[in-house]
Design an enzyme around this catalytic site. Sequence first.
Site, PDB file in Angstrom:
ATOM      1  N   HIS A 219       0.940  -1.133  -0.087  1.00 27.31           N
ATOM      2  CA  HIS A 219       0.078   0.001  -0.083  1.00 27.31           C
ATOM      3  C   HIS A 219       0.910   1.363   0.051  1.00 27.31           C
ATOM      4  O   HIS A 219       1.776   1.388   0.670  1.00 27.31           O
ATOM      5  CB  HIS A 219      -1.030   0.068   1.255  1.00 27.31           C
ATOM      6  CG  HIS A 219      -0.547   0.162   2.551  1.00 27.31           C
ATOM      7  ND1 HIS A 219      -0.231   1.441   3.048  1.00 27.31           N
ATOM      8  CD2 HIS A 219      -0.104  -0.677   3.771  1.00 27.31           C
ATOM      9  CE1 HIS A 219       0.151   1.327   4.378  1.00 27.31           C
ATOM     10  NE2 HIS A 219       0.257  -0.080   4.624  1.00 27.31           N
ATOM     11  N   ASP A 241       5.805   1.281   7.391  1.00 30.25           N
ATOM     12  CA  ASP A 241       4.412   1.158   7.064  1.00 30.25           C
ATOM     13  C   ASP A 241       3.806   2.307   5.909  1.00 30.25           C
ATOM     14  O   ASP A 241       3.307   3.288   6.424  1.00 30.25           O
ATOM     15  CB  ASP A 241       3.720   1.217   8.346  1.00 30.25           C
ATOM     16  CG  ASP A 241       2.064   0.912   8.156  1.00 30.25           C
ATOM     17  OD1 ASP A 241       1.859   0.307   7.174  1.00 30.25           O
ATOM     18  OD2 ASP A 241       1.348   0.989   9.145  1.00 30.25           O
ATOM     19  N   GLU A 275      -5.235   2.359   2.302  1.00 32.36           N
ATOM     20  CA  GLU A 275      -5.332   0.979   2.878  1.00 32.36           C
ATOM     21  C   GLU A 275      -5.630   1.293   4.558  1.00 32.36           C
ATOM     22  O   GLU A 275      -6.230   0.632   4.942  1.00 32.36           O
ATOM     23  CB  GLU A 275      -4.018   0.119   2.849  1.00 32.36           C
ATOM     24  CG  GLU A 275      -3.791  -1.309   3.604  1.00 32.36           C
ATOM     25  CD  GLU A 275      -3.375  -0.977   5.033  1.00 32.36           C
ATOM     26  OE1 GLU A 275      -3.296  -2.207   5.785  1.00 32.36           O
ATOM     27  OE2 GLU A 275      -2.901   0.139   5.415  1.00 32.36           O
ATOM     28  N   GLU A 276      -4.777   2.566   4.836  1.00 30.54           N
ATOM     29  CA  GLU A 276      -5.075   2.777   6.566  1.00 30.54           C
ATOM     30  C   GLU A 276      -6.211   3.177   6.866  1.00 30.54           C
ATOM     31  O   GLU A 276      -6.493   3.174   8.036  1.00 30.54           O
ATOM     32  CB  GLU A 276      -3.874   3.790   6.656  1.00 30.54           C
ATOM     33  CG  GLU A 276      -2.483   3.556   6.200  1.00 30.54           C
ATOM     34  CD  GLU A 276      -1.962   2.818   7.362  1.00 30.54           C
ATOM     35  OE1 GLU A 276      -2.403   2.081   8.318  1.00 30.54           O
ATOM     36  OE2 GLU A 276      -0.545   2.543   7.489  1.00 30.54           O
ATOM     37  N   ASP A 303       3.256  -5.792   3.360  1.00 37.10           N
ATOM     38  CA  ASP A 303       3.111  -4.612   4.311  1.00 37.10           C
ATOM     39  C   ASP A 303       3.877  -4.713   5.533  1.00 37.10           C
ATOM     40  O   ASP A 303       3.778  -5.529   6.375  1.00 37.10           O
ATOM     41  CB  ASP A 303       1.785  -4.840   4.684  1.00 37.10           C
ATOM     42  CG  ASP A 303       1.152  -3.462   5.390  1.00 37.10           C
ATOM     43  OD1 ASP A 303       1.778  -2.583   5.682  1.00 37.10           O
ATOM     44  OD2 ASP A 303       0.013  -3.393   5.586  1.00 37.10           O
ATOM     45  N   HIS A 380       2.357   4.671  12.314  1.00 40.25           N
ATOM     46  CA  HIS A 380       1.513   5.570  12.606  1.00 40.25           C
ATOM     47  C   HIS A 380       1.829   6.470  13.700  1.00 40.25           C
ATOM     48  O   HIS A 380       1.081   7.254  14.226  1.00 40.25           O
ATOM     49  CB  HIS A 380       0.253   4.786  13.276  1.00 40.25           C
ATOM     50  CG  HIS A 380      -0.508   3.823  12.114  1.00 40.25           C
ATOM     51  ND1 HIS A 380      -1.649   3.012  12.708  1.00 40.25           N
ATOM     52  CD2 HIS A 380      -0.152   3.561  11.079  1.00 40.25           C
ATOM     53  CE1 HIS A 380      -1.983   2.474  11.635  1.00 40.25           C
ATOM     54  NE2 HIS A 380      -0.973   2.631  10.767  1.00 40.25           N
TER      55      HIS A 380
END
Length: 668
Positions: A219, A241, A275-276, A303, A380
């Site tokens: 992603h 990520d 995606e998130e 991922d 994140h």
Amino acid sequence: MKYVSKMAITLVVCLNLWMSDLVLAAGSERGPGDVWVTMGEDAFQSLGRAPGLLSDLLPPVALEARAGIVVTRLATRDLAAVSALMHQEYRRCSGFIVHKTFEEASATLARLDENDFMPLASSFQVGQQALVGQILPDLQASEILGTISHLSTAYNNRYYQNTSGEQSALWIRDLWQSYASGRPDVTVETVSHSFLQPSVILTFPGATLPGEVVVLGAHLDSIKSGATNTDPATLAPGADDDASGIAALSETIRGLLANAFLPDRTVKFMGYAAEEVGLLGSGDIADDFVSAGTNVVAVLQLDMTNYNGSTEDVALIDDFTNADLNSFVGSLIDVYLPELQWTTSTCGYGCSDHASWHNRGFPASFPFESRFGDHNPQIHTSNDDLATLGNSADHALKFSKIAAAFAVETAMTDCGLDADCDDGMFCNGVETCVSGACQPGAGPCAGGACDESVDLCTSVCGDGTCNFGEDCNGCPTDCPSFSLPTAQCGNGLCEAGDGEDCVNCPADCNGVQSGKPANRFCCGFGGSNPVGCADSACTTSGFSCTESQQGSGGSTCCGDAICESPEDGASCAVDCGPPAFCGDSVCDPSESSCSCASDCGAPPGNEAGLCGDGVDNDCDLDVDCDDSDCAGDALCQTFDCSTFTTKTSCNSESACRWINKSQVCVPR
């Protein structure tokens, strides 16, 4: 990744994430206020044990349940509170997937208990050792590191609704296009969604089984929990990520193209948008594939690939993936990367884009950077950067190699001899076995059949193919005739008497109009400086030139067993054989290092030393003296003809000519 496990993320983080992202993404296309979600049975029961959590103060209703997953209907305004509960009890910032309709959610459940152990439609075996062994050494950690660095530093974030999210996706598109510049058969496209960031797809067309599709994906987007992600200044580098997954995937593409990969099945590499916030991009694409009836035989997801948090190098996610395909990926690691240790781990419901494919009945596998729970603790956050990854991409390189082996072994049919592909004869496509893989060909029996015993195409007039036994007289609909011009450009003879010159037929007529310094002439009678065939300049370097008429034209007949210009493999295969194609290991006259590097070799880095051959050798669209590489070449130096003061001295320099009336020497 959709889940965060064993991380000290506050409740406010999850509330802000879902309020700013998922609520907007989920509610825009649904009925007033309500959405359908699928979640684990444990999560659903937690909703029922939380009085007053939902705004209508009523417990949620299980509309359907199967295989440990529940479909329920929630108000969009309650998604933030539900997300908070997931964080509080399960340390998740998700734990459920939003669906467009109840029917879509219900269909997901109907497949869940079948998909994990559904037998693979195609039987994959490890058998391409020669080709994989050729590709793997070419894959470089430095290339992966460069891609991660750009994605994680050139943009504050790659959030799916920000311009930076769109720009980062287009940068990936351009990177993949640069890798495929010498392969016109390989395409790169963007896929638009209902939001700003597009997905990106690169396609290797399948040669013998194009209707069977292999998908490898990662992603594109990044996110920061607890932040206003729509703010362009929000710092969400997303190095692990999932810049690491996209970078590993990109290096796989580069390695395959550098080694002239020609798959039997169609292979699609995908960079998924958004995606998130609920697997939105991959969900759209998977829906399109379902609607089109596309036969996806295997899916690999990358991922997070660059944080080595466990003793083992690779963890194969064993829930909501296909057991047989996971076993096959384990076999690939054992055979091609025996120095690596791998294990299995559980990720949870809907934790990455593989779930979009798995939930729709396609077999998917998900090799992960560590055991789940040992993965990168900085995802994140603003600290998901290369420093956290040790400024290295060595761990991600392992996953690029796994992806390369996966692409080759799932997309190629095994062979040991030409006879495994076919008998090597013309009429069934001239497929041959190269390095354990059937390489494609293009036979003339489309719409008909091949009689292997006599190596002939058998068909009927009207099928659109000129087969053996048909010709332009007996079957003009299939076997066309062609009118021949008096002069035939391309036959190696400058037929000036029939109107050819270096302007309308440079292939035959020597001379470059307005060339520098000495080629300021044009063989034949065209251009501003015509030179007749009597001039030796028109018959040098193997060229021939005639001012005599060469004939009165005529016609050719497809099917007469004579390959006559303008017939070729595309217009009359029965006479001329199958058309040439890029990737057949033969540099055909219509191909060059610019248009087909895999057959003709890589072009030189610059034009220096090749400044007089009339060819764009370095593929930069500038030829000879128009190329800056030739600025210092003797052939490109401009002569000052005015320095010659006599007719004899002037005419001794081919770039100059004497004007008797003015008694001056001027450029030719």
